[in-house]
Motif scaffolding. Structure first.
Motif, PDB file in Angstrom:
ATOM      1  N   LEU A   3      -0.255  15.724   4.268  1.00  0.00           N
ATOM      2  CA  LEU A   3      -0.241  14.849   3.054  1.00  0.00           C
ATOM      3  C   LEU A   3      -0.340  13.485   3.328  1.00  0.00           C
ATOM      4  CD1 LEU A   3       3.460  16.461   2.478  1.00  0.00           C
ATOM      5  CD2 LEU A   3       1.123  17.138   1.218  1.00  0.00           C
ATOM      6  N   GLU A   4      -0.202  12.562   2.165  1.00  0.00           N
ATOM      7  CA  GLU A   4      -0.347  11.213   2.380  1.00  0.00           C
ATOM      8  C   GLU A   4       0.522  10.725   3.352  1.00  0.00           C
ATOM      9  OE1 GLU A   4      -0.254   7.369  -0.636  1.00  0.00           O
ATOM     10  OE2 GLU A   4      -1.270   9.072  -1.240  1.00  0.00           O
ATOM     11  N   ARG A   5       1.641  10.900   3.069  1.00  0.00           N
ATOM     12  CA  ARG A   5       2.845  10.207   3.828  1.00  0.00           C
ATOM     13  C   ARG A   5       2.597  10.581   5.377  1.00  0.00           C
ATOM     14  NH1 ARG A   5       7.050  14.380   1.493  1.00  0.00           N
ATOM     15  NH2 ARG A   5       6.871  16.049   3.121  1.00  0.00           N
ATOM     16  N   ASP A   6       2.062  11.577   5.723  1.00  0.00           N
ATOM     17  CA  ASP A   6       1.666  12.087   7.214  1.00  0.00           C
ATOM     18  C   ASP A   6       0.702  11.122   7.602  1.00  0.00           C
ATOM     19  OD1 ASP A   6       3.499  14.129   6.932  1.00  0.00           O
ATOM     20  OD2 ASP A   6       1.726  15.619   6.165  1.00  0.00           O
ATOM     21  N   ILE A   7      -0.078  10.602   7.065  1.00  0.00           N
ATOM     22  CA  ILE A   7      -1.145   9.830   7.268  1.00  0.00           C
ATOM     23  C   ILE A   7      -0.691   8.271   7.430  1.00  0.00           C
ATOM     24  CG2 ILE A   7      -3.677   8.866   6.485  1.00  0.00           C
ATOM     25  CD1 ILE A   7      -3.882  11.503   5.078  1.00  0.00           C
ATOM     26  N   GLU A   8       0.083   8.025   6.446  1.00  0.00           N
ATOM     27  CA  GLU A   8       0.894   6.680   6.247  1.00  0.00           C
ATOM     28  C   GLU A   8       1.817   6.610   7.709  1.00  0.00           C
ATOM     29  OE1 GLU A   8       2.773   3.971   3.011  1.00  0.00           O
ATOM     30  OE2 GLU A   8       3.093   6.001   2.841  1.00  0.00           O
ATOM     31  N   ALA A   9       2.413   7.541   8.154  1.00  0.00           N
ATOM     32  CA  ALA A   9       3.184   7.481   9.186  1.00  0.00           C
ATOM     33  C   ALA A   9       2.416   7.180  10.522  1.00  0.00           C
ATOM     34  CB  ALA A   9       4.125   8.537   9.424  1.00  0.00           C
ATOM     35  N   TYR A  10       1.200   8.079  10.436  1.00  0.00           N
ATOM     36  CA  TYR A  10       0.114   8.156  11.487  1.00  0.00           C
ATOM     37  C   TYR A  10      -0.382   6.476  11.847  1.00  0.00           C
ATOM     38  CZ  TYR A  10      -3.680   9.487  14.723  1.00  0.00           C
ATOM     39  OH  TYR A  10      -4.448   9.585  15.882  1.00  0.00           O
ATOM     40  N   LEU A  11      -0.580   5.990  10.646  1.00  0.00           N
ATOM     41  CA  LEU A  11      -1.281   4.671  10.755  1.00  0.00           C
ATOM     42  C   LEU A  11      -0.157   3.603  11.191  1.00  0.00           C
ATOM     43  CD1 LEU A  11      -3.274   2.594   9.775  1.00  0.00           C
ATOM     44  CD2 LEU A  11      -1.979   2.472   7.541  1.00  0.00           C
ATOM     45  N   ARG A  12       1.211   3.770  10.775  1.00  0.00           N
ATOM     46  CA  ARG A  12       2.119   2.756  11.194  1.00  0.00           C
ATOM     47  C   ARG A  12       2.171   3.158  12.726  1.00  0.00           C
ATOM     48  NH1 ARG A  12       5.014   5.176   7.070  1.00  0.00           N
ATOM     49  NH2 ARG A  12       6.554   5.977   8.815  1.00  0.00           N
ATOM     50  N   ARG A  44      -5.108 -11.424  12.135  1.00  0.00           N
ATOM     51  CA  ARG A  44      -5.906 -10.765  11.550  1.00  0.00           C
ATOM     52  C   ARG A  44      -4.851 -10.067  10.315  1.00  0.00           C
ATOM     53  NH1 ARG A  44      -9.147  -7.054  14.859  1.00  0.00           N
ATOM     54  NH2 ARG A  44      -7.299  -7.132  16.020  1.00  0.00           N
ATOM     55  N   ALA A  45      -5.395 -10.133   9.168  1.00  0.00           N
ATOM     56  CA  ALA A  45      -4.755  -9.358   8.066  1.00  0.00           C
ATOM     57  C   ALA A  45      -5.885  -8.513   7.242  1.00  0.00           C
ATOM     58  CB  ALA A  45      -3.789 -10.171   6.998  1.00  0.00           C
ATOM     59  N   VAL A  46      -5.400  -7.071   6.963  1.00  0.00           N
ATOM     60  CA  VAL A  46      -6.199  -6.333   6.394  1.00  0.00           C
ATOM     61  C   VAL A  46      -5.366  -5.526   5.288  1.00  0.00           C
ATOM     62  CG1 VAL A  46      -7.954  -6.170   7.922  1.00  0.00           C
ATOM     63  CG2 VAL A  46      -6.457  -4.437   7.968  1.00  0.00           C
ATOM     64  N   PHE A  47      -5.637  -4.743   4.243  1.00  0.00           N
ATOM     65  CA  PHE A  47      -5.068  -4.215   3.590  1.00  0.00           C
ATOM     66  C   PHE A  47      -5.792  -2.561   3.340  1.00  0.00           C
ATOM     67  CE2 PHE A  47      -4.847  -8.580   1.656  1.00  0.00           C
ATOM     68  CZ  PHE A  47      -3.810  -8.393   1.277  1.00  0.00           C
ATOM     69  N   VAL A  48      -4.771  -1.630   3.357  1.00  0.00           N
ATOM     70  CA  VAL A  48      -5.016  -0.421   3.480  1.00  0.00           C
ATOM     71  C   VAL A  48      -4.501   0.381   2.375  1.00  0.00           C
ATOM     72  CG1 VAL A  48      -4.780   1.677   4.855  1.00  0.00           C
ATOM     73  CG2 VAL A  48      -5.170  -0.310   5.920  1.00  0.00           C
ATOM     74  N   GLU A  49      -5.419   1.082   1.667  1.00  0.00           N
ATOM     75  CA  GLU A  49      -5.033   1.854   0.637  1.00  0.00           C
ATOM     76  C   GLU A  49      -4.953   3.635   1.274  1.00  0.00           C
ATOM     77  OE1 GLU A  49      -3.654   3.970  -2.581  1.00  0.00           O
ATOM     78  OE2 GLU A  49      -3.791   1.817  -2.547  1.00  0.00           O
ATOM     79  N   LEU A  50      -3.802   4.242   1.174  1.00  0.00           N
ATOM     80  CA  LEU A  50      -3.898   5.556   1.647  1.00  0.00           C
ATOM     81  C   LEU A  50      -3.739   6.665   0.467  1.00  0.00           C
ATOM     82  CD1 LEU A  50      -1.002   4.206   4.006  1.00  0.00           C
ATOM     83  CD2 LEU A  50      -2.938   5.601   5.215  1.00  0.00           C
ATOM     84  N   LYS A  51      -4.515   7.631   1.003  1.00  0.00           N
ATOM     85  CA  LYS A  51      -4.654   8.743   0.223  1.00  0.00           C
ATOM     86  C   LYS A  51      -4.644  10.266   0.806  1.00  0.00           C
ATOM     87  CE  LYS A  51      -5.703   6.773  -3.616  1.00  0.00           C
ATOM     88  NZ  LYS A  51      -4.922   6.738  -4.696  1.00  0.00           N
ATOM     89  N   ALA A  52      -4.362  11.140   0.089  1.00  0.00           N
ATOM     90  CA  ALA A  52      -4.251  12.398   0.543  1.00  0.00           C
ATOM     91  C   ALA A  52      -5.640  12.797   0.715  1.00  0.00           C
ATOM     92  CB  ALA A  52      -3.608  13.294  -0.531  1.00  0.00           C
ATOM     93  N   PRO A  53      -6.058  13.956   1.893  1.00  0.00           N
ATOM     94  CA  PRO A  53      -7.268  14.184   2.237  1.00  0.00           C
ATOM     95  C   PRO A  53      -7.982  14.611   0.863  1.00  0.00           C
ATOM     96  CG  PRO A  53      -5.994  15.040   3.548  1.00  0.00           C
ATOM     97  CD  PRO A  53      -5.047  14.529   2.660  1.00  0.00           C
ATOM     98  N   GLY A  54      -9.600  13.757   0.751  1.00  0.00           N
ATOM     99  CA  GLY A  54      -9.973  14.038  -0.491  1.00  0.00           C
ATOM    100  C   GLY A  54      -9.926  13.623  -1.698  1.00  0.00           C
ATOM    101  N   ARG A  55      -8.869  12.607  -1.642  1.00  0.00           N
ATOM    102  CA  ARG A  55      -8.606  11.879  -2.823  1.00  0.00           C
ATOM    103  C   ARG A  55      -9.255  10.654  -2.919  1.00  0.00           C
ATOM    104  NH1 ARG A  55      -4.354  14.183  -6.222  1.00  0.00           N
ATOM    105  NH2 ARG A  55      -5.150  12.563  -7.429  1.00  0.00           N
ATOM    106  N   ARG A  56      -9.605   9.857  -4.125  1.00  0.00           N
ATOM    107  CA  ARG A  56     -10.303   8.693  -4.276  1.00  0.00           C
ATOM    108  C   ARG A  56      -9.220   7.871  -4.837  1.00  0.00           C
ATOM    109  NH1 ARG A  56     -14.231   9.567  -0.940  1.00  0.00           N
ATOM    110  NH2 ARG A  56     -15.831  10.741  -1.287  1.00  0.00           N
ATOM    111  N   PRO A  57      -9.742   6.647  -4.652  1.00  0.00           N
ATOM    112  CA  PRO A  57      -8.664   5.478  -5.391  1.00  0.00           C
ATOM    113  C   PRO A  57      -9.006   5.548  -6.885  1.00  0.00           C
ATOM    114  CG  PRO A  57      -9.974   4.396  -3.835  1.00  0.00           C
ATOM    115  CD  PRO A  57     -10.351   5.821  -3.665  1.00  0.00           C
ATOM    116  N   THR A  58      -7.717   5.304  -7.824  1.00  0.00           N
ATOM    117  CA  THR A  58      -8.037   5.122  -8.974  1.00  0.00           C
ATOM    118  C   THR A  58      -8.834   4.038  -9.567  1.00  0.00           C
ATOM    119  OG1 THR A  58      -6.026   3.987  -9.529  1.00  0.00           O
ATOM    120  CG2 THR A  58      -5.738   6.340  -9.309  1.00  0.00           C
ATOM    121  N   PRO A  59      -9.277   4.031 -10.695  1.00  0.00           N
ATOM    122  CA  PRO A  59     -10.211   2.893 -11.492  1.00  0.00           C
ATOM    123  C   PRO A  59      -9.380   1.657 -11.160  1.00  0.00           C
ATOM    124  CG  PRO A  59     -10.587   4.713 -12.713  1.00  0.00           C
ATOM    125  CD  PRO A  59      -9.316   5.222 -11.796  1.00  0.00           C
TER     126      PRO A  59
END
Length: 94
Positions: A3-12, A44-59
């Motif tokens: 899930l997206e939250r799993d990827i987010e926790a891994y990133l943190r 250094r500062a960067v922004f991260v958008e997290l998505k569920a596997p295979g999902r793309r950002p909205t317009p």
């Protein structure tokens, strides 16, 4: 299923291991901004958008990402733990 939250926790976890912070980014009145503001050692500062596997950002998310990039900041879209690992490799540098 990852899930997206799993990827987010891994990133943190991975960012913390570098000595950085991955703050939840919320900007009232600015829908579509990236999920996390990642602050790394060395200023250094960067922004991260997290998505569920295979999902793309909205317009709207893509518009916000381009606005942020136009200001000179990096924006990453991560949809798997493998992409998080690649992101860490890139920002970690030599």
């Amino acid at each position: 299923m990852v899930l997206e939250r799993d990827i987010e926790a891994y990133l943190r976890k991975r960012v913390a291991a570098l000595g950085g912070r991955a703050y939840k980014f919320v900007s009232p009145g600015n829908a579509g901004v990236p999920d996390r503001l990642v602050l790394l050692p060395g200023g250094r500062a960067v922004f991260v958008e997290l998505k569920a596997p295979g999902r793309r950002p909205t317009p709207l998310q893509r518009v916000q990402q381009e606005r942020i990039r136009a200001l000179g900041f990096a924006v990453y879209v991560l949809d798997s733990k493998e992409r998080v690992d690649a992101f860490i490799e890139e920002v970690q540098g030599p």
